[in-house]
Scaffold this motif. Structure first.
Motif, PDB file in Angstrom:
ATOM      1  N   UNK A  66     -24.086  64.298  43.806  1.00  9.08           N
ATOM      2  CA  UNK A  66     -25.152  63.681  44.620  1.00  9.08           C
ATOM      3  C   UNK A  66     -24.795  62.249  45.028  1.00  9.08           C
ATOM      4  N   UNK A  67     -24.122  61.530  44.155  1.00  6.69           N
ATOM      5  CA  UNK A  67     -23.776  60.131  44.417  1.00  6.69           C
ATOM      6  C   UNK A  67     -22.277  60.008  44.663  1.00  6.69           C
ATOM      7  N   UNK A  68     -21.916  59.051  45.507  1.00  6.35           N
ATOM      8  CA  UNK A  68     -20.510  58.764  45.785  1.00  6.35           C
ATOM      9  C   UNK A  68     -20.278  57.263  45.744  1.00  6.35           C
ATOM     10  N   UNK A  69     -19.332  56.856  44.917  1.00  3.39           N
ATOM     11  CA  UNK A  69     -18.961  55.445  44.844  1.00  3.39           C
ATOM     12  C   UNK A  69     -17.713  55.228  45.694  1.00  3.39           C
ATOM     13  N   UNK A  70     -17.670  54.097  46.386  1.00  2.00           N
ATOM     14  CA  UNK A  70     -16.502  53.754  47.184  1.00  2.00           C
ATOM     15  C   UNK A  70     -16.357  52.236  47.203  1.00  2.00           C
ATOM     16  N   UNK A  71     -15.226  51.769  47.700  1.00  2.00           N
ATOM     17  CA  UNK A  71     -14.995  50.328  47.732  1.00  2.00           C
ATOM     18  C   UNK A  71     -14.177  49.963  48.960  1.00  2.00           C
ATOM     19  N   UNK A  77     -16.156  44.559  48.272  1.00  2.00           N
ATOM     20  CA  UNK A  77     -17.455  45.227  48.262  1.00  2.00           C
ATOM     21  C   UNK A  77     -17.338  46.618  47.660  1.00  2.00           C
ATOM     22  N   UNK A  78     -18.351  46.968  46.882  1.00  2.00           N
ATOM     23  CA  UNK A  78     -18.463  48.311  46.335  1.00  2.00           C
ATOM     24  C   UNK A  78     -19.765  48.922  46.841  1.00  2.00           C
TER      25      UNK A  78
END
Length: 119
Positions: A66-71, A77-78
């Protein structure tokens, strides 16, 4: 001096989406791991997701899929893209960065941003 500024929280209905951002500024030499944590009322702060400088990620079981982390390393920035939100995702979300500023290496927290998911 390092500053972390979070944005993107708010009120959303169950099933909706939000995108959190956390930008670091100051005399930053490099950023290693970046992550998001959350703390709901009466509960301990917990890991939501982390991402290494090379892009490897790990997620809490409750948010996988459901969640996606990126940078964006060029912007220090994240991001956290949150889809299919549930009422149990309601919490204050904090970004957390391991970084080198000047000659010092440290772990820094954002000020927190409220995410509220209504049923």
């Amino acid at each position: 001096q390092v500053q972390l500024v979070e944005s993107g929280g708010g009120l959303v209905q169950a099933g909706g989406s939000l995108r959190l951002s956390c930008e670091a500024s100051g005399n930053i030499f490099s950023i290693n791991d970046m992550g998001w944590y959350r703390q709901a009322p009466g509960k301990l702060r917990e890991l939501v997701a982390r991402i290494t400088r090379g892009g490897s990620t790990n997620y809490a079981d409750s948010v996988k899929g459901r969640f996606t982390i990126s940078r964006d390393n060029t912007k220090n920035t994240v991001y956290l893209q949150m889809n299919s939100l549930k009422p149990e995702d309601t919490a204050v979300y904090y970004c957390n960065l391991d970084l080198r500023a000047g000659a010092a290496i440290g772990n820094y927290w954002g000020q927190g941003t409220q995410v509220t998911v209504s049923s």
